[in-house]
Design an enzyme around this catalytic site. Sequence first.
Site, PDB file in Angstrom:
ATOM      1  N   GLY A 119     -28.462 -27.077 -42.667  1.00 41.06           N
ATOM      2  CA  GLY A 119     -28.327 -25.634 -42.448  1.00 41.06           C
ATOM      3  C   GLY A 119     -27.536 -25.243 -41.215  1.00 41.06           C
ATOM      4  O   GLY A 119     -27.566 -24.071 -40.815  1.00 41.06           O
ATOM      5  N   THR A 120     -26.799 -26.169 -40.604  1.00 44.23           N
ATOM      6  CA  THR A 120     -26.059 -25.791 -39.385  1.00 44.23           C
ATOM      7  C   THR A 120     -24.969 -24.766 -39.682  1.00 44.23           C
ATOM      8  O   THR A 120     -24.737 -23.856 -38.893  1.00 44.23           O
ATOM      9  CB  THR A 120     -25.414 -27.021 -38.685  1.00 44.23           C
ATOM     10  OG1 THR A 120     -24.778 -27.803 -39.678  1.00 44.23           O
ATOM     11  CG2 THR A 120     -26.433 -27.850 -37.967  1.00 44.23           C
TER      12      THR A 120
HETATM   13  N1  PLP Z   1     -29.421 -24.493 -49.506  1.00 50.62           N
HETATM   14  C1  PLP Z   1     -28.864 -23.327 -49.269  1.00 50.62           C
HETATM   15  C2  PLP Z   1     -29.511 -22.097 -49.806  1.00 50.62           C
HETATM   16  C3  PLP Z   1     -27.677 -23.263 -48.531  1.00 50.62           C
HETATM   17  O1  PLP Z   1     -27.091 -22.075 -48.278  1.00 50.62           O
HETATM   18  C4  PLP Z   1     -27.089 -24.447 -48.033  1.00 50.62           C
HETATM   19  C5  PLP Z   1     -25.860 -24.421 -47.249  1.00 50.62           C
HETATM   20  O2  PLP Z   1     -25.247 -23.419 -47.044  1.00 50.62           O
HETATM   21  C6  PLP Z   1     -27.707 -25.644 -48.324  1.00 50.62           C
HETATM   22  C7  PLP Z   1     -28.879 -25.628 -49.047  1.00 50.62           C
HETATM   23  C8  PLP Z   1     -27.157 -26.953 -47.873  1.00 50.62           C
HETATM   24  O3  PLP Z   1     -27.525 -27.254 -46.617  1.00 50.62           O
HETATM   25  P1  PLP Z   1     -27.153 -28.665 -46.014  1.00 50.62           P
HETATM   26  O4  PLP Z   1     -26.028 -29.215 -46.790  1.00 50.62           O
HETATM   27  O5  PLP Z   1     -26.810 -28.371 -44.620  1.00 50.62           O
HETATM   28  O6  PLP Z   1     -28.382 -29.493 -46.141  1.00 50.62           O
END
Ligand code: PLP
Length: 278
Positions: free
Chosen positions: A218-219
Amino acid sequence: MTDHTPTVLSIAGADPYGGAGIQADLKSIHALGGYALTCVTALTAQNSQGVRCVYPTSADCLAQQLHALLTDLKVDAVKIGMLANAELIEVVAEILSQYSLNNIVLDTPFISSSGHPLLEASAIQILKQRLFPKVTVITPNLPELNYLLNRNSDNAFQATDAEMAAIGQAFFKLGAKAIVVKGGHAHSTAQVTDTLLQPESEAVSFTSPRIHTQHTHGTGCSFSSAIACLLAKGQPLPQAVKNAKQQMHQWLTHSESLQLRYHQPQSTRREPLKHLST
Ligand code: PLP
């Protein structure tokens, strides 16, 4: 400084694990002193191991959420995250024009780190045509940038100044007004550089020491909503990007420490950031 609480509308997917999407935006915006309004584009099922499935909201449901808020409140900035499909992109594009919204930050998550698609591949063209010209700034990371520009390049590339200028030109041709190229995926180990590109200005680079952590879930969401919140507070774009990056540096050094119910291999576990207030 404004005399009201700055409002930031987050249009994004919901992460029940609390680290990305709407939930990350809420934490990021509130930590920076804004008030988050949220319109959900998709429900997801996910945890510390990754995304399991995605259920996009109907176009009508998203439109109703947006109209309910925008007919009621003045919104100072908008953060757009996961959009799932072309229908939802169309809804958002219409709304941005209808309510003359500004300070709009477009994050472009296509695929989760765990490999789950967050936007249908067929919707990329619509995203570029309908949203790029309408937003204040776009915040792609290197893999997203390669995908958006059909670049045949390593996702960990380190751009020369000339390459960076060409990347800017390619985005400007698509109607973009500003881009923050996030360099976190680049090969460099000691430092991370994010670069702000605007048509009439010199590129501005922001560099910070690299934090070696696997807790990066979520960065992108936290960074884009931090920029939106600082714009809502009245900061000019370069200052908002600079301060959001400093804030991210601090947040990345503190992840939550959640107790897992079952043993999960350390290497696959990604904990949410701790969004400390400044
Ligand atoms: N879930 C949601 C609702 C997202 O908006 C995002 C990324 O924008 C993710 C998951 C993915 O997060 P990450 O790839 O950083 O784990």
